[in-house]
Design a protein around this motif. Structure first.
Motif, PDB file in Angstrom:
ATOM      1  N   LYS A   2       0.859  -1.185   0.000  1.00  0.00           N
ATOM      2  CA  LYS A   2       0.000   0.000   0.000  1.00  0.00           C
ATOM      3  C   LYS A   2       0.891   1.228   0.000  1.00  0.00           C
ATOM      4  N   PHE A   3       0.472   2.273  -0.673  1.00  0.00           N
ATOM      5  CA  PHE A   3       1.237   3.515  -0.643  1.00  0.00           C
ATOM      6  C   PHE A   3       0.316   4.670  -0.926  1.00  0.00           C
ATOM      7  N   GLY A   4       0.772   5.872  -0.602  1.00  0.00           N
ATOM      8  CA  GLY A   4       0.026   7.069  -0.943  1.00  0.00           C
ATOM      9  C   GLY A   4      -0.995   7.452   0.099  1.00  0.00           C
ATOM     10  N   PHE A   5      -1.554   8.608  -0.114  1.00  0.00           N
ATOM     11  CA  PHE A   5      -2.493   9.178   0.838  1.00  0.00           C
ATOM     12  C   PHE A   5      -3.233  10.292   0.133  1.00  0.00           C
ATOM     13  N   LYS A   6      -4.546  10.343   0.274  1.00  0.00           N
ATOM     14  CA  LYS A   6      -5.357  11.401  -0.319  1.00  0.00           C
ATOM     15  C   LYS A   6      -5.804  12.330   0.793  1.00  0.00           C
ATOM     16  N   ASN A   7      -5.364  13.575   0.735  1.00  0.00           N
ATOM     17  CA  ASN A   7      -5.744  14.558   1.742  1.00  0.00           C
ATOM     18  C   ASN A   7      -7.145  15.069   1.410  1.00  0.00           C
ATOM     19  N   VAL A   8      -8.102  14.801   2.303  1.00  0.00           N
ATOM     20  CA  VAL A   8      -9.485  15.202   2.047  1.00  0.00           C
ATOM     21  C   VAL A   8      -9.656  16.713   2.159  1.00  0.00           C
ATOM     22  N   ASN A   9      -8.736  17.385   2.833  1.00  0.00           N
ATOM     23  CA  ASN A   9      -8.838  18.832   3.025  1.00  0.00           C
ATOM     24  C   ASN A   9      -8.047  19.637   1.998  1.00  0.00           C
TER      25      ASN A   9
END
Length: 149
Positions: free
Chosen positions: A63-70
């Motif tokens: 798994k990698f990455g991250f989505k910033n909801v803000n």
């Protein structure tokens, strides 16, 4: 022509193969499903990505990455773009959000950031959500105003 004699175009319809209707049809017995096994049974459905018991690809990869909801996404507009519109007489007077929408620089719900590429020769006041430092300096140097919304 009546409703009782309307037919579909020639070749547009065909009879589906009727399986499991006896040996004489050629599709009886195993009903075209081969012999035994999971796939021959009623109600069989395979999970998406199933690899026959082997560790599936989506679980082998890390798994990698991250989505910033803000996160706020800005549409960047450079000063040279604004200057060309002023020279083409597309923009006269102050530059506001409505003027940018009319000239197709942004859409209705986009946030605007003015960037410092190029130079501004006209003294205009520009209203935007954000400015880079270089853009603010160039606007002030030309005799205009940078108004942050």
């Amino acid at each position: 022509m009546n409703l009782n004699n309307i037919k579909p175009a020639a070749g547009s319809t065909f009879n589906s193969k009727r399986i499991g209707r006896g040996q004489g049809t050629g599709k009886g017995g195993t009903s075209t499903k081969g012999h035994k096994g999971q796939k021959s049974r009623a109600g069989y459905s395979q999970k998406i990505g199933f690899e026959g018991g082997q560790m599936p690809l989506q679980r082998r990869l890390p798994k990698f990455g991250f989505k910033n909801v803000n996160r706020k996404e800005f549409r960047g507009i450079n000063l040279d773009t604004i200057q060309t519109l002023i020279e083409n007489k597309s923009i006269t007077g102050d530059i506001t959000r409505e003027v940018m929408i009319e000239n197709g620089l942004i859409t209705k719900n986009e946030l605007v950031k003015i960037m410092g590429r190029g130079e501004l020769k006209s003294a205009v006041s520009i209203s935007a959500d954000k400015f880079t430092k270089s853009a603010e300096e160039l606007i002030a140097k030309a005799g205009g105003k940078a108004i942050t919304l």
